[in-house]
Design an enzyme around this catalytic site. Structure first.
Site, PDB file in Angstrom:
ATOM      1  N   GLY A  46       9.969   8.519  -0.212  1.00 16.02           N
ATOM      2  CA  GLY A  46       8.540   8.758  -0.072  1.00 16.02           C
ATOM      3  C   GLY A  46       7.900   7.649   0.739  1.00 16.02           C
ATOM      4  O   GLY A  46       8.455   6.545   0.859  1.00 16.02           O
ATOM      5  N   GLN A  51       1.463   2.167   3.997  1.00 15.81           N
ATOM      6  CA  GLN A  51       2.720   1.435   4.190  1.00 15.81           C
ATOM      7  C   GLN A  51       3.079   1.277   5.663  1.00 15.81           C
ATOM      8  O   GLN A  51       3.913   0.445   6.010  1.00 15.81           O
ATOM      9  CB  GLN A  51       3.874   2.140   3.467  1.00 15.81           C
ATOM     10  CG  GLN A  51       3.768   2.067   1.948  1.00 15.81           C
ATOM     11  CD  GLN A  51       4.950   2.728   1.296  1.00 15.81           C
ATOM     12  OE1 GLN A  51       4.969   3.944   1.105  1.00 15.81           O
ATOM     13  NE2 GLN A  51       5.962   1.945   0.957  1.00 15.81           N
ATOM     14  N   CYS A  88      10.611   0.633  -3.874  1.00 16.03           N
ATOM     15  CA  CYS A  88       9.591   0.914  -2.868  1.00 16.03           C
ATOM     16  C   CYS A  88      10.028   0.300  -1.538  1.00 16.03           C
ATOM     17  O   CYS A  88      10.509  -0.836  -1.510  1.00 16.03           O
ATOM     18  CB  CYS A  88       8.269   0.295  -3.321  1.00 16.03           C
ATOM     19  SG  CYS A  88       6.922   0.558  -2.166  1.00 16.03           S
ATOM     20  N   GLU A 131       3.350   7.565  -4.834  1.00 18.07           N
ATOM     21  CA  GLU A 131       2.718   7.627  -3.500  1.00 18.07           C
ATOM     22  C   GLU A 131       1.191   7.671  -3.604  1.00 18.07           C
ATOM     23  O   GLU A 131       0.508   7.051  -2.797  1.00 18.07           O
ATOM     24  CB  GLU A 131       3.250   8.815  -2.699  1.00 18.07           C
ATOM     25  CG  GLU A 131       4.757   8.796  -2.431  1.00 18.07           C
ATOM     26  CD  GLU A 131       5.296   7.480  -1.896  1.00 18.07           C
ATOM     27  OE1 GLU A 131       4.575   6.745  -1.190  1.00 18.07           O
ATOM     28  OE2 GLU A 131       6.456   7.154  -2.200  1.00 18.07           O
ATOM     29  N   HIS A 134      -0.186   4.275  -4.009  1.00 17.90           N
ATOM     30  CA  HIS A 134      -0.305   3.513  -2.755  1.00 17.90           C
ATOM     31  C   HIS A 134      -1.677   3.720  -2.101  1.00 17.90           C
ATOM     32  O   HIS A 134      -2.227   2.801  -1.499  1.00 17.90           O
ATOM     33  CB  HIS A 134       0.765   3.956  -1.747  1.00 17.90           C
ATOM     34  CG  HIS A 134       2.069   3.228  -1.884  1.00 17.90           C
ATOM     35  ND1 HIS A 134       2.184   1.869  -1.746  1.00 17.90           N
ATOM     36  CD2 HIS A 134       3.326   3.681  -2.122  1.00 17.90           C
ATOM     37  CE1 HIS A 134       3.455   1.514  -1.905  1.00 17.90           C
ATOM     38  NE2 HIS A 134       4.168   2.594  -2.139  1.00 17.90           N
TER      39      HIS A 134
HETATM   40 ZN    ZN Z   1       6.199   2.681  -2.494  1.00 16.71          ZN
END
Ligand code: ZN
Length: 157
Positions: A46, A51, A88, A131, A134
């Site tokens: 994911g 990110q 992650c 996700e 995030h």
């Molecule tokens: Zn992550």
């Protein structure tokens, strides 16, 4: 398509709240394509837009059941709980046990702007939560119990 640089823990962008996408334009489509390539290159399950340094509410997930793309995702239902190991791409070499709901329903838009609702269990439910976190500046290590965080040998980059 292009592989983008994955931001690592310590980068302040990972701690910011992402903005809602109000128009699915070419930039968002390119973002989705690039995120897919970046996630597959890094062998992740994911990836969320922050990110790759973009503060927009866009996530992609592939837990081995096909690629899921969601714009403006919102968790609309959750039940049960499961404890499992998480990692992650922004925190290489670290895993931790995190409690998540066992069933999660999520609503969002696909790249055509059509609303979709998906239900996930186990790994997929976990990925939805990870996700969406995030997009709100939350990392799994914030939710993992301190003594459950393990630093593994980091793969040479
Ligand atoms: Zn992550």
């Amino acid at each position: 398509m292009a592989i983008r640089i994955i931001r690592k823990e310590g980068d302040p962008i990972l701690r910011k709240v992402s903005r809602v996408v109000d128009k699915i334009d070419d930039r968002i489509i390119t973002l989705l394509d690039d995120m897919k390539e970046t996630m597959h290159d890094a062998e992740g399950a994911g990836l969320a837009a922050p990110q790759v340094g973009v503060l927009r509410r866009v996530i992609i997930i592939d837990v081995g059941e096909g690629l899921i793309e969601l714009i403006n995702p919102e968790i609309i239902f959750q039940e049960g709980s499961q404890c499992g190991e998480e990692g992650c791409l922004s925190i290489p070499g670290v895993t931790g046990e995190v409690i998540r709901p066992s069933v999660v329903k999520i609503k969002g838009l696909n790249r055509e702007g059509k609303e979709i609702i998906l239900e996930g269990e186990e790994l997929l439910a976990r990925a939805f939560c990870h996700e969406v976190d995030h997009l709100n500046g939350i990392l799994f290590i914030d939710r993992a119990e301190g003594d459950k965080i393990k630093k593994n040998k980091i793969k040479e980059e």
